[in-house]
Design a protein around this motif. Structure first.
Motif, PDB file in Angstrom:
ATOM      1  N   GLN A   1       1.461   8.905  -6.322  1.00 46.03           N
ATOM      2  CA  GLN A   1       1.839  10.287  -6.006  1.00 46.03           C
ATOM      3  C   GLN A   1       2.711  10.857  -7.118  1.00 46.03           C
ATOM      4  O   GLN A   1       2.522  11.984  -7.575  1.00 46.03           O
TER       5      GLN A   1
ATOM      6  N   ARG B   1       3.557  11.458   2.318  1.00 41.94           N
ATOM      7  CA  ARG B   1       2.580  12.442   2.788  1.00 41.94           C
ATOM      8  C   ARG B   1       1.589  11.850   3.781  1.00 41.94           C
ATOM      9  O   ARG B   1       1.169  12.524   4.714  1.00 41.94           O
ATOM     10  N   ASN B   2       1.214  10.610   3.562  1.00 45.05           N
ATOM     11  CA  ASN B   2       0.217   9.985   4.419  1.00 45.05           C
ATOM     12  C   ASN B   2       0.814   9.684   5.795  1.00 45.05           C
ATOM     13  O   ASN B   2       1.865   9.053   5.909  1.00 45.05           O
ATOM     14  N   THR B   3       0.138  10.134   6.861  1.00 45.29           N
ATOM     15  CA  THR B   3       0.662   9.959   8.224  1.00 45.29           C
ATOM     16  C   THR B   3       0.802   8.490   8.592  1.00 45.29           C
ATOM     17  O   THR B   3       1.808   8.067   9.175  1.00 45.29           O
ATOM     18  N   ASP B   4      -0.213   7.686   8.253  1.00 46.09           N
ATOM     19  CA  ASP B   4      -0.143   6.253   8.562  1.00 46.09           C
ATOM     20  C   ASP B   4       0.987   5.588   7.809  1.00 46.09           C
ATOM     21  O   ASP B   4       1.685   4.724   8.352  1.00 46.09           O
ATOM     22  N   ASP B   5       1.188   5.988   6.550  1.00 47.66           N
ATOM     23  CA  ASP B   5       2.291   5.429   5.768  1.00 47.66           C
ATOM     24  C   ASP B   5       3.634   5.774   6.398  1.00 47.66           C
ATOM     25  O   ASP B   5       4.533   4.940   6.487  1.00 47.66           O
ATOM     26  N   ARG B   6       3.768   7.039   6.843  1.00 46.41           N
ATOM     27  CA  ARG B   6       5.040   7.468   7.421  1.00 46.41           C
ATOM     28  C   ARG B   6       5.326   6.716   8.717  1.00 46.41           C
ATOM     29  O   ARG B   6       6.441   6.265   8.968  1.00 46.41           O
TER      30      ARG B   6
ATOM     31  N   HIS C   1       1.012   4.046  -2.966  1.00 46.83           N
ATOM     32  CA  HIS C   1       0.754   5.474  -2.744  1.00 46.83           C
ATOM     33  C   HIS C   1       1.877   6.326  -3.318  1.00 46.83           C
ATOM     34  O   HIS C   1       1.628   7.374  -3.921  1.00 46.83           O
TER      35      HIS C   1
ATOM     36  N   GLN D   1       0.829  -1.204   0.000  1.00 50.54           N
ATOM     37  CA  GLN D   1       0.000   0.000   0.000  1.00 50.54           C
ATOM     38  C   GLN D   1       0.868   1.261   0.000  1.00 50.54           C
ATOM     39  O   GLN D   1       0.608   2.216  -0.733  1.00 50.54           O
TER      40      GLN D   1
END
Length: 881
Positions: free
Chosen positions: A71, A124-129, A67, A63
């Motif tokens: 992006q 950019r995605n907080t959960d991804d980071r 992303h 995922q």
């Protein structure tokens, strides 16, 4: 009041409550234990132990990568990448690299691209980071960066004319754990070896060691006079060693058996008077004579008794050998056990893995490193990784001969030490040597040993995780010329008689660039060095071209085969250049030359590279396993890189004969092969059969397609005859090996004379200024290559008539990896470093007659001609009529 009532109630009933609660807890524990027992060795929780694309770590990692890809697609849609630099501009959050460095991708290299970095600040995605920083992704990226030969991330590109990423995924095979019930019920066995056939040998085992014992014949006992071979027990390593303490040398044992050795003497360390002598009398009897100790043999039924009393205890006792016998050695009868030995009629070296059942499920124990080479161990690792989570019940029969592989691996290491001691080279050079051995009759990969200097001192697990250099794709140089010549003469049979004398000529330098007359047209010359200027005087025949390895004649062949000078020609003449163009009446992909090329060697096109999953390339060598899709992912590191044959690049605007076509024809440019595919292509050329390389023994001999159908058989035979003649007329390139093979024929009294077909290749060396950077950094490649086939004379005669073939195809590749600080060397530079030459690869065999003899002894069964009256031979004869 209620409280007092409760206390009173508890006073009367507390014991009952406590007992009830204790019973409930006990029942719960018992239920849990019983449930665990029922699942002992059974499947574990799927979401924990069997990661998939839609679960756990792999799902979240995919995922995140999806992303980052989307992006880049959204932020930079106008960039259409054709290089690594442009790819990273299109997807700025991701970092990419090529295994051999460089920037240009040209579409066809898409399968080589590796993901080596993620820019965390771009997530950019907080959960991804949060997931990225708390996951193993940074570790995997670092591993990918340091080992570009390995593929940890799968990259698939969309079907476009540029590098548009469809998706990036983590390979799930990286995370499949052996913590669930192993449904693989089969085993892994190797190919039999030529030195110790089970028909006349039994095998003594102790710890991780195996010692063959040769059959001595009924009643024959040899004593003294050098007719015994001494091995010793090394109690520290729990292995058997040679008398001097060195590891077992099987070839020395083989030579001892050839000299009528009939007895194995096993000595105890530090106990000069303690030994046991073993004789294998025939297929069902063994004679044992202990000295200074007591020996009690056992079979599965219990203690064994001598077959018959002997007149003298000095020659030992004879016991029946039916399958397996255990020998228990003691200081004296009934006490002081020294060790236990096993005697078996089956060769344990052929059993590469064994399933051991325990109360914790199933574990697979593999053959130890003392009995085989690194590549066979890598294959076992790959099979375990692939099959342990696959419902696979069949036994895997490998084509690899572990004994041949191990002996040749040692020889490669020995030869590497010799090369490294050459004063012309540098102390910081790294070396990679490989030997590819292919059975031309079946396509079986008999051995694929290698040596890599950078593995020395590495942790064994790390060393075994790196790809065999024979399976990596690189230039092949002049070793490609016979393949191009065969394609040309089958396209136009008249080219077998091509003479280029009078059609070439070098001109004076113009503006620092040498020009030449090529079939009446002024061109930019290739092969520009003074020492090869004679090439431009022309060659009188195909045999002369192959003997001299002329660099101009093969380009003439290909140009003629591409309708040179006729209607529909792809050539456009301009001042100083010959341009390549497609037009309405000619297309490269549709030309007879390219069609013949693909018919002969099965080469993928550029589009196949672009849309192909980068982890699935080369898996055809394991197709006999019958595993679907992702199930073969664990085999990537023991599968060959795809061959690069991007003839579509000839269509590019501004493409010229000198820059694109000549370099391609000479095994450079966009023409790259792994050693296994090269061996397969040569086997097809020499047998006229569509030989397909495989690591798994087919259940029945494959009916290889006759490639000569629809083509001029006389032209094919003419090419083979020219290649054979070239061996004796090439004093600096091919004849040294020809002399070595002639000596072998005489020395071994080989009745069916072995014929040599060979070609040298110097893909990359300093004088040619053909450097290729490794990992885009401080090291450069320098390669020498040698292709060699040994074929019985009678087999060659059958091939000429369209019959079955036999013989061995070998490819030796020597790679020197040089520090960037030496990049600007020339032939007249420091240390007079002229780089690795093709002769360095050829001399592995040519200047080592003892090694060539050893190789012959190790591979005799493959060098026997097939029977002329075989069914295939009869059918072919009938068809030719």
């Amino acid at each position: 009041m209620p409280m007092r009532l409760n206390n009173k109630w508890m006073t009367h009933h507390g014991t009952l409550v406590k007992c009830t609660l204790a019973g409930a807890v006990l029942l719960l524990l018992l239920f849990t234990f019983c449930k665990r027992c029922t699942q002992m060795g059974g499947p574990a929780a799927e979401e924990v132990y069997v990661p998939a694309a839609d679960k756990g770590f792999v799902m979240k990692a995919n995922q995140l990568l999806a992303h980052l890809v989307s992006q880049g697609d959204a932020d930079h849609p106008g960039i259409k990448p054709h290089s690594i630099t442009e790819l990273q501009q299109r997807y700025p959050a991701l970092e990419f690299a090529l295994p051999y460095g460089g920037d240009a991708v040209e579409g066809a290299r898409a399968a080589d691209i590796r993901l080596v970095g993620v820019k965390a600040d771009s997530i950019r995605n907080t959960d991804d980071r949060r997931f990225y920083y708390n996951s193993d992704i940074p570790t995997l990226l670092e591993r990918q960066r340091s080992q570009l030969g390995e593929r940890i991330f799968r990259i698939k590109f969309a079907s476009t004319d540029h590098l548009a990423i469809d998706r990036i995924e983590v390979s799930p095979a990286m995370f499949k754990l052996a913590l669930k019930k192993d449904p693989w019920e089969g085993d892994v066995v190797a190919a039999d070896n030529a030195l110790f056939p089970t028909t006349n040998h039994c095998f003594l085992t102790w710890g991780k060691s195996v010692v063959p014992v040769r059959q001595s014949g009924k009643g024959h006992i040899a004593t003294g006079g050098g007719h015994e071979k001494v091995v010793t027990l090394d109690e520290k390593t729990h292995t058997l060693t040679m008398r001097d303490g060195s590891p077992l040398n099987y070839y020395q044992l083989y030579k001892a058996f050839q000299a009528d050795t009939t007895t194995i003497c096993l000595r105890m360390p530090g106990k000069a008077e303690t030994a046991i002598y073993i004789n294998y009398l025939d297929s069902c009897r063994v004679r044992v004579r202990p000295v200074g100790c007591y020996c009690q043999p056992y079979d599965q039924a219990g203690p064994l008794h001598p077959i018959a009393p002997l007149s003298s205890a000095m020659i030992g006792q004879t016991y029946p050998l039916d399958g397996v016998m255990k020998l228990v050695l003691s200081t004296k009868k009934g006490s002081g056990k020294l060790c236990e030995l096993m005697l078996t009629r089956d060769n344990p070296m052929l059993q590469l893995s064994t399933l051991v059942h325990s109360n914790q499920g199933r574990m697979r124990y593999n053959i130890p490193a003392t009995l085989t080479d690194c590549f066979t161990q890598q294959v076992m690792r790959g099979l375990n990784s692939t099959l342990r989570n696959t419902i696979y019940k069949d036994t895997v029969s490998l084509t690899l001969d572990p004994l041949l592989s191990m002996e040749m691996e040692r020889e490669l290491a020995r030869y590497a030490r010799k090369l490294r001691n050459n004063d012309n080279y540098y102390a910081d050079d790294q070396w990679e040597l490989s030997l590819t051995v292919l059975d031309m009759a079946t396509g079986a990969v008999v051995a694929l040993p290698y040596y890599r200097s950078s593995d020395e001192g590495l942790d064994e697990e790390l060393a075994l995780s790196r790809k065999n250099p024979a399976l990596t794709r690189r230039y092949v140089g002049s070793a490609f010329k016979p393949l191009a010549a065969l394609t040309a003469v089958l396209t136009k049979p008249s080219l077998t008689d091509l003479s280029t004398i009078g059609d070439y000529g070098l001109m004076e330098d113009k503006g620092g660039k040498r020009k030449a007359i090529f079939y009446g047209h002024e061109t930019t010359a290739w092969s520009e060095k003074d020492k090869v200027a004679s090439f431009w005087k022309g060659c009188p025949s195909m045999a002369t071209f192959l003997a001299r390895s002329d660099d101009v004649y093969p380009v003439a062949l290909v140009a003629k085969a591409l309708n040179y000078g006729e209607s529909g020609s792809p050539f456009k003449f301009a001042k100083h250049e010959v341009y390549l163009e497609s037009n309405n009446s000619f297309t490269w992909a549709g030309s007879r030359f390219v069609t013949t090329l693909d018919h002969l060697f099965t080469i993928p096109s550029m589009k196949e590279y672009l849309v192909h999953d980068s982890l699935q390339m080369g898996s055809y060598t394991w197709s006999q396993l019958g595993l679907p899709g992702d199930a073969t992912l664990g085999m990537d590191n023991v599968s060959p890189d795809p061959t690069l044959f991007a003839y579509e690049n000839f269509n590019a605007p501004g493409a010229t004969m000198q820059r694109e076509l000549a370099t391609w024809t000479l095994g450079q440019g966009t023409n790259e092969w792994n050693c296994l595919k090269l061996a397969e292509a040569w086997a097809r050329m020499l047998t006229k059969r569509k030989v397909t390389a495989t690591f798994v023994t087919p259940r029945q001999k494959p009916p290889f397609k006759d490639l000569s159908e629809g083509y001029d058989d006389g032209a094919w035979n003419s090419l083979l005859e020219s290649l054979l003649k070239a061996q004796a007329n090439s004093p600096t390139l091919l004849t040294p090996m020809q002399r070595a093979v002639n000596d072998l024929n005489k020395q071994e009294h080989i009745a069916d004379t072995l014929l040599l077909f060979s070609k040298t290749g110097t893909p990359e060396n300093y004088p040619r200024v053909e450097w290729k950077s490794v990992t885009g950094g401080p090291r450069w490649l320098d390669i020498g290559l040698y292709c060699m086939a040994l074929m019985p004379k009678s087999a060659y005669q059958q091939v000429r008539k369209g019959g079955p073939a036999s013989g061995l195809m070998c490819v030796v590749r020597v790679t020197r990896i040089v520090s960037n600080k030496h990049k600007h060397l020339t032939a007249k530079g420091n240390n007079n470093d002229n780089g690795i030459q093709s002769s360095d690869a050829r001399d592995f065999f040519a200047k080592n007659p003892a090694l060539l003899t050893k190789f012959y002894h190790l591979t005799k069964p493959y060098l026997q001609a097939p029977k002329a009256n075989s069914k295939e031979g009869k059918d072919t004869k009938k068809k030719k009529k």
